[in-house]
Structure formats: C-alpha cells, structure tokens
Scaffold this active site. Structure first.
Site, PDB file in Angstrom:
ATOM      1  N   LYS A  65       8.241   8.630  21.552  1.00  0.00           N
ATOM      2  CA  LYS A  65       8.472   7.744  22.683  1.00  0.00           C
ATOM      3  C   LYS A  65       9.907   7.751  23.213  1.00  0.00           C
ATOM      4  O   LYS A  65      10.149   7.430  24.379  1.00  0.00           O
ATOM      5  CB  LYS A  65       8.081   6.315  22.303  1.00  0.00           C
ATOM      6  CG  LYS A  65       6.587   6.056  22.281  1.00  0.00           C
ATOM      7  CD  LYS A  65       6.014   5.972  23.674  1.00  0.00           C
ATOM      8  CE  LYS A  65       4.612   5.405  23.687  1.00  0.00           C
ATOM      9  NZ  LYS A  65       4.099   5.222  25.056  1.00  0.00           N
ATOM     10  N   SER A 322       2.158  11.783  16.263  1.00  0.00           N
ATOM     11  CA  SER A 322       3.011  11.131  17.261  1.00  0.00           C
ATOM     12  C   SER A 322       3.968  10.085  16.710  1.00  0.00           C
ATOM     13  O   SER A 322       4.937   9.721  17.385  1.00  0.00           O
ATOM     14  CB  SER A 322       2.145  10.488  18.346  1.00  0.00           C
ATOM     15  OG  SER A 322       1.249   9.550  17.773  1.00  0.00           O
TER      16      SER A 322
END
Length: 521
Positions: A65, A322
């Site tokens: 992110k 992720s």
C-alpha cells in the site's frame, strides 16, 4: 469462478495510456523497494505447477500500500501539502500514508475503523510520529471513509484515496511492472487480492498493455466480494455487510476508476472462504517461514483453487502476497482452520453405543488415520455422542469415512463444512453429568505418532468406563489428553497399578476446583 464481461468506452484507450504513463513515472522507490518474486518449492511440488510469490509483505510497512500512497502524496503541490492530507483505511493504506507523511514532512489525519487490528493502529502511530493523527470511527472501511469525507469538508485536507485515484492505482501498478521484469518467460496467470480494486486495476492494466496473453485474476473472500458482484452485474454493487477476517480487503463498494479498469482488463474473479485462506497462510509459512495476514494470503488461496478446478500441469502461476500485518492472537484460529481448508481434516459427530469397548472399536474402525481431535462427555445411558477430527488426504476420504462409520452401525454427521460446529460447538462439549459417578479425572501425555491414541485406549482396563475424553493434536512431540474414568472406590488400588503399568506421565486432576465447578458429577 466468475468470468468478467468486458466493455470498452470511447475514452478507454486514453485512460489506459494515461495510466501507463503514470505508472512508468511513478516515484514509489523513494520509500518502497522492488520486492522479490520467489519460488514456493513445497507448494509447487504439491500442485504440479511453478508457483511464484510476489513478496509485497517485505515492504517497509509490510504491505504494497505504501506504493500508491506515496505516489499520490508526492504529486501534491505546495499549497495542498501545507493544508495536509486525510485518508481512510483498514490499516495497510494508513501505514503507507503515515510513512509518506513522515518522509515528506506533511500533516496527515488517518481515519481507521475500530475493527482494524491493533498491530496496524500501533504501526500507523509509530511510522507517522508527530505528523500523523489517528481517528477511529465505524466498523468497516466504508464507515471510516464517510467520517474522513466529513473531516475533509470541514478542514480542507487533500484526500488520499486507498484505491480510487489515478496516482494511487499507478503506484500499485508498479507491482505488475516488477513481475514482468522479474519473470520475462511464459506466465499463465497472476492472482491478485481484491478489496477496492486498486492493486488489481493497476496490475491488470499494465500487464495487459505489455503481455495480453497473461491472465490476470482477482481473488476475494466470499463475504467481501464487491468487485466480483459488480463485474457480474455490470454496475458497482454496494454490500450491506463485509466479513472482517480478511480486514485488508473488507470493502463494501469498489471504486469508479478501479471498476472501469477491471471491466476492461481482468480475465476472471474467484471467491474463497476463510478455511482456504488459513490453508494458504500455512502454505506461505511452510515455503518462506513468514506469516502473511489473511488478505495477504488471499491471492494464493485463489491460485490453488484455480489450479485444482482447471486441472493445470506445469504452468507458471504468480500470487501476490500483499501484506503481513497479522495480529498474533489470530494464529490459533488460523492453525485450527488450515487443516480443514486444505481438506486435510474432516470433522464428524459420531453416535456410538454407550457400552464398554465402544471407544476402542471406534478407533479401530479408523485404521491408521491420525485423530486430530476427540471430544466426549457422558450424557446418555444408551448412546455416546463424540466430536472427532480426523486427518485425511482428500475430500473423497470424508465420504469413505462416513461409509465406514455406517458399516459399524454408528450414526454420523459430517461437520467439516459446518461453521457453527467448527467455530463454537467443538469448544462447548462437556458439562456436568449425573451419570458420571465414581469418576476420576486424569491428564496423560504420550508420544505423538500415528496410532498412539488407539494404543492408549487399548491399554485401558475393559471394566472401567470412559466418561469424559478430550484430545487435540497440537503438532507437538507429545499428545496431551484429559480422561474421565469411572472407577469404583474398591478398585482404586487396581487403578493405581494400571497407571504404573501404562507407563505414561499422568496427573490426577480429580480435586481440581475448575473440574469440580464445571464438570464434576
């Protein structure tokens, strides 16, 4: 698997070209690193594929992110930086914004749902330091976003969207850029976790621009599948509720821009359940000795499902890991559910006659299969109801076990897919029983190997009834069981002789206050 229906508006070419330009110029490497694309040898051998893991869990904030967050914030002009920024996030985007704010010397207000893991909240405060203010509001990302919109309107902050912004999408697209650079050879598919769609949209748009033959497949949880539903219906769907286990992808509505990009470039969407995610977390750990968060293992769960459904052999498949912002207290739950998610544990409720020797006959019927859990409390003079977990190799073996139980005349209920049983009832079997007279309570330890539990039961004196039994395989060298045994007072000396003959370490818990209060007859 749901196929994606594609459409191409007149402005699509311009939008795709603009995103490609933004991706090539993205300034993510001021804070991010090019994460490795690593083989998963154990899983590859098991699946018969070459499985590669894109290790975004190794970023400074343990998530991809920060790429999009920093790329957006570094593009703001001087006036916007002076006013500061605001963001809404379940945790990982918040950490990216916090790190970027500290790097750029920019004030940031970050609104997080109250359900965000504490490890992520603490990390945001640590990474941002004096530059960041954390506000907790609502139960989901959408609730936090609404509060952030209110604060933005009140104070004039610049909003740093976690997914629905061209610069954020371009920052996330650099993950796809790296994958193609790191693996220029044949590649069947890339699996991408999906919440609001920023990572999926960016990776899909970039990959399809350069290597259109590679499939890009999004993966969501069954209870947070806004993108899958939106692509199926052709319009953005708003979910009433979202699941919170995979909190990083718990989004009620996907973005306008991410939806349009996914419509044009995503090949398919997959949905996976909690057990499959837990199994994928274990797979990552076994191959890398790292522990991804649930959303971080989402793509790998989808990869495994896709490979099984399509009968693939010797293909190269990439899963984006992720994030790794895992709450430590979730690990117990993950470990318990991983066996079921991998179809390695079947869970049954079995009814057997309440008579001496029934336990041993039941275990003998299992053959050499390992028992992972055994819960029982006497409650009926005629029948015994057992909760049992059994190690299996495939779903077909569940059916074979059911048939074997029926052949013995036992009643059986397959609870492997029963959420109530797996989450709650397995821990609630027990209680007081008026039938448990002359009961002694003992803890035993025995070497943990296949058949050990059956051998233990085989040593039990046939004249003593088992009135309580609890066993759970914890992966240790020694198995630990709790047993209630009904021994008349005039046979206690014989029982002590039996314990010495048995030779297993044991502890008398018959006077335990907790036992007397909760289980004693």
């Amino acid at each position: 698997m749901s196929a994606v229906v594609t459409s191409r508006p007149e402005s699509a070419d311009n939008a795709d070209h603009d995103l490609l330009r933004r991706t090539l110029g993205a300034r993510v490497y001021d804070v991010a690193r090019e994460s490795p694309l690593e083989p998963a040898p154990l899983l590859s051998a098991r699946l018969g594929q070459q499985v590669l893991l894109k290790r975004e869990d190794q970023q400074p904030v343990f998530s991809f992110k920060l790429r999009g967050a920093y790329n957006k914030m570094v593009s703001l002009d001087a006036a916007q930086r002076a006013r500061g920024v605001i963001a809404a996030s379940a945790g990982n985007h918040a950490q990216g914004v916090a790190l970027a704010a500290a790097k750029l010397g920019m004030r940031a207000v970050i609104v997080m749902p109250v359900t965000a893991p504490q490890v992520k909240i603490d990390a945001v405060r640590r990474l941002g330091g004096a530059w960041v203010e954390v506000v907790l509001a609502g139960d989901s990302y959408s609730d936090a976003q609404a509060e952030a919109a209110r604060l933005q309107a009140e104070h004039g902050y610049s909003f740093v969207h976690p997914f629905d912004d061209p610069d954020v999408i371009a920052g996330q697209a650099t993950v796809g850029m790296e994958i193609l650079r790191q693996h220029p050879g044949p590649l069947h598919a890339i699996f991408v976790p999906v919440g609001g769609g920023g990572l999926l949209a960016g990776v899909a748009a970039y990959v399809k621009a350069l290597r259109p033959e590679i499939k890009v497949i999004g993966v969501q949880t069954v209870d947070s599948d806004a993108m899958a539903r939106s692509l199926e219906t052709g319009t953005r769907v708003t979910l009433d509720e979202v699941g919170l286990f995979a909190d990083g992808t718990a989004v009620k509505q996907v973005g306008t821009e991410t939806f349009a990009l996914c419509q044009r470039h995503v090949d398919a969407m997959l949905r996976v359940d909690t057990d499959a995610i837990c199994a994928a977390i274990r797979d990552v750990f076994q191959d890398t000795r790292s522990v991804p968060e649930p959303s971080g293992a989402l793509a790998l769960a989808g990869l495994k499902q896709y490979a099984a459904e399509h009968g693939l052999r010797d293909e190269t498949l990439v899963a984006i890991v992720s994030g790794a912002n895992m709450n430590f207290d979730r690990l117990r739950f993950v470990a318990e559910r991983a066996e079921v998610g991998e179809q390695r544990e079947a869970v049954f409720a079995v009814t057997i006659p309440e008579e001496r020797g029934s336990f041993l006959r039941f275990c003998t019927a299992l053959g050499q299969r390992a028992i992972t859990e055994f819960n029982y409390r006497i409650g009926d003079a005629a029948q015994a109801h057992i909760f049992v977990g059994i190690q299996i190799r495939s779903r077909d073996e569940r059916e074979a076990l059911t048939a074997a139980f029926h052949a013995q005349g036992f009643g059986v209920l397959d609870l492997t897919d029963d959420e109530l049983a797996k989450l709650h009832l397995r821990h609630m079997i027990g209680g007081r029983s008026p039938l448990a007279h002359d009961e002694l309570l003992y803890r035993f330890e025995f070497p943990e190997r296949p058949g050990a539990l059956t051998r233990f039961l085989g040593h039990m004196h046939p004249d003593w009834n088992i009135s309580l039994f609890h066993y759970r395989n914890h992966g240790a060298d020694y198995g630990r069981i709790l047993v209630g045994i009904q021994v008349p007072s005039d046979e206690r000396a014989m029982f002590q002789s039996f314990l010495r003959t048995l030779g297993y370490p044991h502890w008398d818990e018959s006077e335990s206050p907790a036992y007397r209060l909760l289980l004693g007859a």
